[in-house]
Motif scaffolding. Sequence first.
Motif, PDB file in Angstrom:
ATOM      1  N   PHE A 295       0.871  -1.198   0.000  1.00 50.99           N
ATOM      2  CA  PHE A 295       0.000   0.000   0.000  1.00 50.99           C
ATOM      3  C   PHE A 295       0.896   1.233   0.000  1.00 50.99           C
ATOM      4  N   LYS A 296       0.942   1.912  -1.124  1.00 55.59           N
ATOM      5  CA  LYS A 296       1.778   3.115  -1.190  1.00 55.59           C
ATOM      6  C   LYS A 296       1.090   4.108  -2.118  1.00 55.59           C
ATOM      7  N   GLY A 297       0.513   5.182  -1.498  1.00 58.89           N
ATOM      8  CA  GLY A 297      -0.161   6.187  -2.334  1.00 58.89           C
ATOM      9  C   GLY A 297       0.730   7.411  -2.443  1.00 58.89           C
ATOM     10  N   GLY A 298       0.286   8.379  -3.207  1.00 62.50           N
ATOM     11  CA  GLY A 298       1.082   9.603  -3.408  1.00 62.50           C
ATOM     12  C   GLY A 298       1.120  10.453  -2.146  1.00 62.50           C
ATOM     13  N   SER A 299       0.218  10.183  -1.213  1.00 66.56           N
ATOM     14  CA  SER A 299       0.225  10.909   0.061  1.00 66.56           C
ATOM     15  C   SER A 299      -0.201   9.923   1.144  1.00 66.56           C
ATOM     16  N   GLU A 300      -0.054  10.341   2.419  1.00 60.30           N
ATOM     17  CA  GLU A 300      -0.489   9.442   3.507  1.00 60.30           C
ATOM     18  C   GLU A 300      -1.980   9.145   3.365  1.00 60.30           C
ATOM     19  N   TYR A 301      -2.746  10.171   3.008  1.00 61.14           N
ATOM     20  CA  TYR A 301      -4.195   9.987   2.886  1.00 61.14           C
ATOM     21  C   TYR A 301      -4.511   8.937   1.821  1.00 61.14           C
ATOM     22  N   LEU A 302      -3.819   9.011   0.681  1.00 55.93           N
ATOM     23  CA  LEU A 302      -4.081   8.045  -0.407  1.00 55.93           C
ATOM     24  C   LEU A 302      -3.628   6.642   0.007  1.00 55.93           C
ATOM     25  N   THR A 303      -2.547   6.581   0.788  1.00 57.18           N
ATOM     26  CA  THR A 303      -2.095   5.275   1.297  1.00 57.18           C
ATOM     27  C   THR A 303      -3.170   4.690   2.218  1.00 57.18           C
ATOM     28  N   PHE A 304      -3.725   5.519   3.108  1.00 57.32           N
ATOM     29  CA  PHE A 304      -4.780   5.042   4.024  1.00 57.32           C
ATOM     30  C   PHE A 304      -5.998   4.557   3.233  1.00 57.32           C
ATOM     31  N   GLN A 305      -6.338   5.283   2.155  1.00 58.23           N
ATOM     32  CA  GLN A 305      -7.474   4.865   1.319  1.00 58.23           C
ATOM     33  C   GLN A 305      -7.231   3.450   0.777  1.00 58.23           C
ATOM     34  N   LYS A 306      -6.008   3.243   0.263  1.00 55.81           N
ATOM     35  CA  LYS A 306      -5.677   1.925  -0.321  1.00 55.81           C
ATOM     36  C   LYS A 306      -5.814   0.825   0.738  1.00 55.81           C
ATOM     37  N   ILE A 307      -5.359   1.153   1.975  1.00 64.73           N
ATOM     38  CA  ILE A 307      -5.387   0.136   3.053  1.00 64.73           C
ATOM     39  C   ILE A 307      -6.836  -0.250   3.373  1.00 64.73           C
ATOM     40  N   VAL A 308      -7.673   0.758   3.674  1.00 65.10           N
ATOM     41  CA  VAL A 308      -9.034   0.425   4.127  1.00 65.10           C
ATOM     42  C   VAL A 308      -9.865  -0.188   2.997  1.00 65.10           C
ATOM     43  N   ASN A 309      -9.442   0.044   1.733  1.00 62.68           N
ATOM     44  CA  ASN A 309     -10.141  -0.581   0.602  1.00 62.68           C
ATOM     45  C   ASN A 309      -9.442  -1.851   0.131  1.00 62.68           C
ATOM     46  N   LEU A 310      -8.406  -2.263   0.878  1.00 64.28           N
ATOM     47  CA  LEU A 310      -7.617  -3.451   0.511  1.00 64.28           C
ATOM     48  C   LEU A 310      -7.215  -3.386  -0.968  1.00 64.28           C
ATOM     49  N   ASP A 311      -6.749  -2.229  -1.365  1.00 59.61           N
ATOM     50  CA  ASP A 311      -6.436  -1.942  -2.775  1.00 59.61           C
ATOM     51  C   ASP A 311      -4.951  -2.191  -3.032  1.00 59.61           C
ATOM     52  N   TYR A 312      -4.615  -3.463  -3.413  1.00 61.08           N
ATOM     53  CA  TYR A 312      -3.213  -3.774  -3.763  1.00 61.08           C
ATOM     54  C   TYR A 312      -3.207  -4.920  -4.767  1.00 61.08           C
ATOM     55  N   ASP A 313      -2.125  -5.016  -5.528  1.00 60.33           N
ATOM     56  CA  ASP A 313      -1.982  -6.111  -6.496  1.00 60.33           C
ATOM     57  C   ASP A 313      -0.633  -6.782  -6.302  1.00 60.33           C
ATOM     58  N   PHE A 314      -0.533  -8.007  -6.748  1.00 60.05           N
ATOM     59  CA  PHE A 314       0.758  -8.711  -6.702  1.00 60.05           C
ATOM     60  C   PHE A 314       1.510  -8.485  -8.006  1.00 60.05           C
ATOM     61  N   PRO A 315       2.855  -8.318  -7.904  1.00 62.08           N
ATOM     62  CA  PRO A 315       3.627  -8.287  -9.158  1.00 62.08           C
ATOM     63  C   PRO A 315       3.565  -9.678  -9.793  1.00 62.08           C
ATOM     64  N   PRO A 316       3.696  -9.785 -11.112  1.00 58.66           N
ATOM     65  CA  PRO A 316       3.583 -11.097 -11.754  1.00 58.66           C
ATOM     66  C   PRO A 316       4.689 -12.043 -11.290  1.00 58.66           C
ATOM     67  N   GLY A 317       4.367 -13.321 -11.272  1.00 65.61           N
ATOM     68  CA  GLY A 317       5.414 -14.325 -11.053  1.00 65.61           C
ATOM     69  C   GLY A 317       5.674 -14.656  -9.602  1.00 65.61           C
ATOM     70  N   LEU A 318       4.919 -14.071  -8.665  1.00 68.16           N
ATOM     71  CA  LEU A 318       5.157 -14.402  -7.254  1.00 68.16           C
ATOM     72  C   LEU A 318       4.727 -15.857  -7.015  1.00 68.16           C
ATOM     73  N   PRO A 319       5.472 -16.625  -6.205  1.00 67.46           N
ATOM     74  CA  PRO A 319       5.080 -18.018  -5.971  1.00 67.46           C
ATOM     75  C   PRO A 319       3.690 -18.072  -5.327  1.00 67.46           C
ATOM     76  N   PRO A 320       2.832 -19.003  -5.746  1.00 70.90           N
ATOM     77  CA  PRO A 320       1.458 -19.086  -5.228  1.00 70.90           C
ATOM     78  C   PRO A 320       1.411 -19.176  -3.695  1.00 70.90           C
ATOM     79  N   SER A 321       2.359 -19.906  -3.066  1.00 72.91           N
ATOM     80  CA  SER A 321       2.287 -20.064  -1.600  1.00 72.91           C
ATOM     81  C   SER A 321       2.584 -18.725  -0.916  1.00 72.91           C
ATOM     82  N   ALA A 322       3.436 -17.906  -1.549  1.00 80.41           N
ATOM     83  CA  ALA A 322       3.742 -16.595  -0.957  1.00 80.41           C
ATOM     84  C   ALA A 322       2.506 -15.698  -1.081  1.00 80.41           C
ATOM     85  N   ARG A 323       1.855 -15.733  -2.251  1.00 86.31           N
ATOM     86  CA  ARG A 323       0.635 -14.931  -2.463  1.00 86.31           C
ATOM     87  C   ARG A 323      -0.419 -15.332  -1.430  1.00 86.31           C
TER      88      ARG A 323
END
Length: 327
Positions: free
Chosen positions: A250-278
Amino acid sequence: EDWKDRGAAVIVKKEVDASGKPVYRTVKKGVQDFSFGRILGEGSYSSVYLATDRQSLKEYAIKVLEKKHIIKEKKVKYVNIEKNTLNRLTDHPGIVRLYYTFQDEQSLYYVLDLCSGGELLGILKRTGTFDVECTRFYGAQILDAIRYMHSRGVIHRDLKPENVLLDENMHVKITDFGTAKLLPDPRDLSADSGLSGPLSLQGDSRSASFVGTAEYVSPELLMDKSASKASDLWAYGCIIYQLLAGRPPFKGGSEYLTFQKIVNLDYDFPPGLPPSARDLIERCLVLEPARRLTTEHIMNHEFFDGQPFGRDLWRTKAPRLRPYVPP
Ligand SMILES: Nc1ncnc2c1ncn2[C@@H]1O[C@H](COP(=O)(O)OP(=O)(O)OP(=O)(O)O)[C@@H](O)[C@H]1O
Ligand SMILES: O=C(O)[C@@H]1CCC(=O)N(CCc2ccc(Cl)cc2)[C@H]1c1ccccc1Cl
């Protein structure tokens, strides 16, 4: 001094009185017992020095806080919390050890384990990302330390790669307990103490004031200010993600945007991460604290299959640092 100093908080000096009778005087260690070297780093309220015990020649990190500054910044409570917390966490290899404290007119001194490997954040920035072997090793050591902390009724509340230091063997030492939450000490909660009150009191300590570092703060701390052990596991999920991805989830352009991403569970995985880690990360980054994996669940998660915990984990040689290369 006939008594060899064994890193004890006090030294016993053998002297003789006027009649030649041997007398023993105990004196608390102080500034004069150390030779101070270079500055290892600076905090908002502290400077940390490399220091050598003049008697045992053992090297330590000594954290020095200026009383005037602490009082001006109204951080006296922080000083006591850090000391009381570190005094509760005395026997685990993954936690920075506080050997003793002393003070003089101007300052407070904390004599701590020297972590000459620096911060985990620093080595992550150098390699960019960690491969699965490194993530498992450091993930397991951090988890082992969290499990111990929680067993002693301590919630860290500000876990992040900057607060994971490394010793001379590149093993983990978690630090920075000034913002920790202390639950009633489980070791005092024997049956007859009557302190074993309703679990909610112990499992979920209310905290009106403190919020951790934006990228790692848990949604419950943003929503209704209640920190619990599960808050540390949210931060743990963010750290594991960051080791493999090279950036926090969770990393937004500001603390407020970061908080928005957190409470909305707004994140993606980079491609190729092992399934067990995901899968492990997904089960830590759960909005509902009660549904998040606990330290016990994580130790048994597929991602750590075959990974020793406990003593063996701390005897293992740290793996060579390699970046994560998607298959
Ligand atoms: N035991 C230690 N061994 C080696 N370096 C340390 C040790 N403790 C702290 N440091 C380094 O010293 C610096 C200051 O640490 P300190 O804990 O005093 O402040 P901080 O917690 O980093 O800052 P803040 O108080 O603003 O959160 C940090 O960069 C840290 O990496
Ligand atoms: O709790 C303790 O071990 C002692 C007790 C006696 C004492 O005076 N202190 C220092 C208390 C204190 C805290 C903050 C400021 Cl700004 C000044 C003094 C405490 C102390 C000494 C050295 C380092 C830390 C602390 Cl909390």
